[in-house]
Design an enzyme around this catalytic site. Structure first.
Site, PDB file in Angstrom:
ATOM      1  N   LYS A   1      42.225  85.533  22.309  1.00 26.73           N
ATOM      2  CA  LYS A   1      42.258  84.591  23.317  1.00 26.73           C
ATOM      3  C   LYS A   1      43.044  83.011  22.499  1.00 26.73           C
ATOM      4  CE  LYS A   1      39.650  82.172  26.111  1.00 26.73           C
ATOM      5  NZ  LYS A   1      41.064  81.734  26.605  1.00 26.73           N
TER       6      LYS A   1
ATOM      7  N   GLU B   1      34.435  76.089  15.198  1.00 35.41           N
ATOM      8  CA  GLU B   1      34.749  75.122  14.845  1.00 35.41           C
ATOM      9  C   GLU B   1      34.508  74.058  16.372  1.00 35.41           C
ATOM     10  OE1 GLU B   1      35.160  73.974  11.639  1.00 35.41           O
ATOM     11  OE2 GLU B   1      35.061  76.006  10.263  1.00 35.41           O
TER      12      GLU B   1
ATOM     13  N   CYS C   1      40.921  67.332  15.285  1.00 42.65           N
ATOM     14  CA  CYS C   1      39.624  67.499  15.226  1.00 42.65           C
ATOM     15  C   CYS C   1      39.895  66.568  14.039  1.00 42.65           C
ATOM     16  CB  CYS C   1      39.525  68.871  15.241  1.00 42.65           C
ATOM     17  SG  CYS C   1      39.400  69.984  13.673  1.00 42.65           S
TER      18      CYS C   1
ATOM     19  N   GLU D   1      34.374  61.636  21.202  1.00 43.67           N
ATOM     20  CA  GLU D   1      35.630  61.833  20.603  1.00 43.67           C
ATOM     21  C   GLU D   1      36.803  61.622  21.842  1.00 43.67           C
ATOM     22  OE1 GLU D   1      36.078  66.574  20.482  1.00 43.67           O
ATOM     23  OE2 GLU D   1      36.972  66.077  19.014  1.00 43.67           O
TER      24      GLU D   1
HETATM   25  P1  NAD Z   1      37.391  74.229  24.394  1.00 43.66           P
HETATM   26  O1  NAD Z   1      36.172  73.974  23.949  1.00 43.66           O
HETATM   27  O2  NAD Z   1      37.553  72.980  26.807  1.00 43.66           O
HETATM   28  O3  NAD Z   1      37.852  75.941  24.344  1.00 43.66           O
HETATM   29  C1  NAD Z   1      38.219  76.449  23.482  1.00 43.66           C
HETATM   30  C2  NAD Z   1      38.557  77.947  23.990  1.00 43.66           C
HETATM   31  O4  NAD Z   1      37.336  78.398  24.564  1.00 43.66           O
HETATM   32  C3  NAD Z   1      39.529  77.839  25.027  1.00 43.66           C
HETATM   33  O5  NAD Z   1      40.282  78.922  24.223  1.00 43.66           O
HETATM   34  C4  NAD Z   1      38.692  78.049  26.338  1.00 43.66           C
HETATM   35  O6  NAD Z   1      39.941  78.836  27.121  1.00 43.66           O
HETATM   36  C5  NAD Z   1      37.923  79.045  25.507  1.00 43.66           C
HETATM   37  N1  NAD Z   1      37.085  78.438  26.069  1.00 43.66           N
HETATM   38  C6  NAD Z   1      36.308  77.565  27.209  1.00 43.66           C
HETATM   39  N2  NAD Z   1      35.006  77.892  27.926  1.00 43.66           N
HETATM   40  C7  NAD Z   1      34.407  78.652  27.089  1.00 43.66           C
HETATM   41  C8  NAD Z   1      33.722  79.284  27.497  1.00 43.66           C
HETATM   42  N3  NAD Z   1      32.441  78.931  28.242  1.00 43.66           N
HETATM   43  N4  NAD Z   1      33.187  80.813  26.554  1.00 43.66           N
HETATM   44  C9  NAD Z   1      34.455  81.042  25.518  1.00 43.66           C
HETATM   45  N5  NAD Z   1      35.457  80.241  25.461  1.00 43.66           N
HETATM   46  C10 NAD Z   1      35.878  79.394  26.660  1.00 43.66           C
HETATM   47  O7  NAD Z   1      37.790  73.103  23.648  1.00 43.66           O
HETATM   48  P2  NAD Z   1      39.360  72.603  23.957  1.00 43.66           P
HETATM   49  O8  NAD Z   1      39.897  71.573  24.694  1.00 43.66           O
HETATM   50  O9  NAD Z   1      40.860  73.397  24.040  1.00 43.66           O
HETATM   51  O10 NAD Z   1      39.873  72.175  22.370  1.00 43.66           O
HETATM   52  C11 NAD Z   1      39.601  70.307  21.837  1.00 43.66           C
HETATM   53  C12 NAD Z   1      38.114  70.615  21.165  1.00 43.66           C
HETATM   54  O11 NAD Z   1      38.417  71.544  20.285  1.00 43.66           O
HETATM   55  C13 NAD Z   1      37.790  69.251  20.960  1.00 43.66           C
HETATM   56  O12 NAD Z   1      36.569  69.106  20.896  1.00 43.66           O
HETATM   57  C14 NAD Z   1      38.287  69.600  19.081  1.00 43.66           C
HETATM   58  O13 NAD Z   1      37.539  68.698  18.260  1.00 43.66           O
HETATM   59  C15 NAD Z   1      37.872  70.930  18.765  1.00 43.66           C
HETATM   60  N6  NAD Z   1      38.115  71.326  17.941  1.00 43.66           N
HETATM   61  C16 NAD Z   1      37.570  71.382  16.844  1.00 43.66           C
HETATM   62  C17 NAD Z   1      38.852  72.227  15.145  1.00 43.66           C
HETATM   63  C18 NAD Z   1      37.788  72.713  13.929  1.00 43.66           C
HETATM   64  O14 NAD Z   1      37.968  72.927  13.699  1.00 43.66           O
HETATM   65  N7  NAD Z   1      36.856  71.958  14.488  1.00 43.66           N
HETATM   66  C19 NAD Z   1      39.812  72.904  15.499  1.00 43.66           C
HETATM   67  C20 NAD Z   1      40.343  72.073  17.109  1.00 43.66           C
HETATM   68  C21 NAD Z   1      39.655  71.337  17.972  1.00 43.66           C
END
Ligand code: NAD
Length: 477
Positions: free
Chosen positions: A171, A244, A278, A374
């Site tokens: 997804k 992650e 990230c 962040e």
């Molecule tokens: P997010 O957590 O809002 O969303 C990530 C994904 O999870 C999306 O596909 C979203 O639709 C889905 N999602 C949302 N709520 C959910 C739930 N309750 N259950 C399951 N899935 C759900 O994050 P974002 O805003 O899309 O991304 C930014 C964040 O991601 C930042 O905190 C960044 O640091 C982190 N990030 C981490 C890495 C890593 O490798 N550690 C890499 C990239 C981004």
């Protein structure tokens, strides 16, 4: 195949529309330019069923054949990097050359993972027995990815999961589903039906997926807050999880750096992808001896850098990917101003696009929101330090522990600092480099488990120890 329209899900090798759609906005204009299917629970069930059915054959497919399919996938991706790159820029915002690089980089990643192995470990081979540890696939993997690197982070999951014999339902983020929908459509040419299913949807789809009993594992990349919800949902039936998550990475610049040499690299480490990364440097600690020079060099780079629509030639930094994140980043800058901090900025286009000037906040206190939160956008707090032990304490004073960097002419001293940092990755005199053969994962609340490298591959497997007793030799006479 038309990359400019007709975005459908891939379920069991079929292209599937949905009754409802979600609008996809170009962040450079703020206007919707396409729609993606909004998967129903039925679509999810069908995708899981297709993945379950496909896994029975896929896990028995010889690993060399699975390797060949991943290499063929890489070739297809490379062959379509121009169309995919353009679509990437439209939905994600990143400047076109860097968008294309994400596609060709993903192709290279597929090839690198295809070269990896799942060796059988022999832990005993004695007169009494032989013990072999095999690594079996888990089953169907639920993969959930964010919007900042929508293709690369998906491929980090697809390549090892499929190599290990799992199938997948992936997804993408509701903000950036289009590229991965089209890539799944393309890869139908090389992957058996049901091996890779890609479904798009609204905010409801993620929780439906993590609760679905058809998945053996959840591989999640996103924020720490969501990661906790994912882990909670996984606990119900003990699905395996790899998380992650977020970071608030510190880079430490020691007094002995050559500012002219390192400034541009530190700048990229903080602002690449408009800092929606990230592992971007999100807190920059600089020794007081070089602070002013480095600050002036970074501000000059921020002023020169062109922020704009990623389709325009010469643009180096695109918009923030989506409106909620844009508003969050603006609020952080506003908070810094309202708190009387010195905010130094380049320029950015005005209008409907989600553009934010590259911003440096000059020596805020540790308690400022711009330091503790962040940002995930181009706002870099830069802080002075005097003593090394003091700065290590400040760098570690965070719930996060994703990555960090040390810049110094004295590598031995930098290695000592690296060991003292509570993060899963530390770069010395470089940053952002993440190769496929090295494990990557966060300490503390930045993650759970690792991706990449042999350890990352093994997280898509379960160990099975097989004990083979050897017959006792017949007694002579
Ligand atoms: P997010 O957590 O809002 O969303 C990530 C994904 O999870 C999306 O596909 C979203 O639709 C889905 N999602 C949302 N709520 C959910 C739930 N309750 N259950 C399951 N899935 C759900 O994050 P974002 O805003 O899309 O991304 C930014 C964040 O991601 C930042 O905190 C960044 O640091 C982190 N990030 C981490 C890495 C890593 O490798 N550690 C890499 C990239 C981004």
């Amino acid at each position: 195949m038309d990359w400019r329209s007709d975005y459908r899900m891939t379920i069991g090798g079929e292209l599937v529309s949905a009754d409802e759609t979600i609008e996809i906005v170009n962040p450079a204009t703020g206007a919707a330019f396409a729609t993606a299917p909004r998967a129903s629970r039925g679509d999810l069930d069908r995708a899981v069923a297709a993945a379950v059915a496909a896994q029975k054959l896929w896990r028995r497919t010889p690993i060399d054949e699975r390797r060949a399919r991943l290499r063929a996938a890489a070739e297809r991706l490379r062959g379509h990097s121009a169309e995919a790159g353009r679509l990437f820029t439209l939905e994600q915002g990143r400047p076109l050359p860097l968008a294309e690089y994400e596609i060709t980089g993903a192709a290279a990643w597929l090839e690198a993972v295809a070269a990896m192995d799942l060796p059988v470990e022999v832990t005993e081979d004695s007169a009494a027995r032989r013990i072999e540890v095999h690594h079996e696939p888990l089953g169907v993997v639920c993969a959930i990815v964010p919007w900042n690197f929508p293709v690369a982070l998906a491929v980090w999951k697809i390549a090892p999961a499929l190599l290990a014999g799992n199938t997948m339902v992936l997804k993408p983020s509701p903000f950036t589903p289009l590229c991965m929908l089209k890539i799944a459509e393309l890869l139908r040419e090389v992957l058996p039906p049901g091996v890779l299913n890609v479904i798009s949807g609204g905010d409801e789809l993620g929780p439906w997926m993590t609760a679905h009993e058809g998945f053996a594992k959840i591989s999640f990349t996103g924020s720490t807050a969501t990661g906790k919800r994912v882990m909670e949902a996984a606990a119900k039936d003990l699905k395996r999880v790899t998380l992650e998550l977020g970071g608030n990475d510190a880079a430490i610049v020691l007094a002995d750096v050559d500012v002219d040499k390192v400034a541009a690299r530190i700048f990229q480490g903080a602002f690449f992808n408009s800092a929606q990364l990230c592992v971007a440097t999100k807190r920059l600690y600089v020794h007081e001896a070089v602070y002013d020079r480095l600050r002036d060099a970074l501000v000059a780079l921020a002023t020169e850098a062109r922020v704009g629509d990623g389709l325009e030639p010469g643009v180096a930094f695109g918009p923030i990917q989506n409106r909620p994140q844009y508003e969050r980043v603006l609020a952080l800058i506003e908070d810094a101003r309202a708190s009387g901090l010195t905010v130094l900025q380049g320029s950015a286009p005005q209008g409907q696009g989600y553009f934010v000037p590259l911003t440096i906040v000059d020596d805020p206190p540790e308690t400022a929101r711009v330091v503790t939160e962040e940002a995930f956008g181009p706002v870099l707090p830069m802080m002075r330090f005097t003593a090394l032990d003091e700065v290590i304490r400040r760098a570690n004073d965070s719930e996060y522990g994703l990555a960090g960097a040390v810049w110094s002419g004295d590598v031995a001293k930098a290695v000592e600092v690296a060991h003292a940092l509570e993060t899963g990755t530390v770069w010395i005199n470089e940053n952002l480099h993440l190769p496929p053969h090295t494990p990557f994962g966060g300490h503390k609340q930045s993650g759970f488990g690792v991706e990449n490298g042999q350890s990352g591959l093994l997280e898509f497997t379960r160990a099975k120890s097989i004990y083979i007793s050897k017959p006792k030799p017949a007694r002579a006479g």
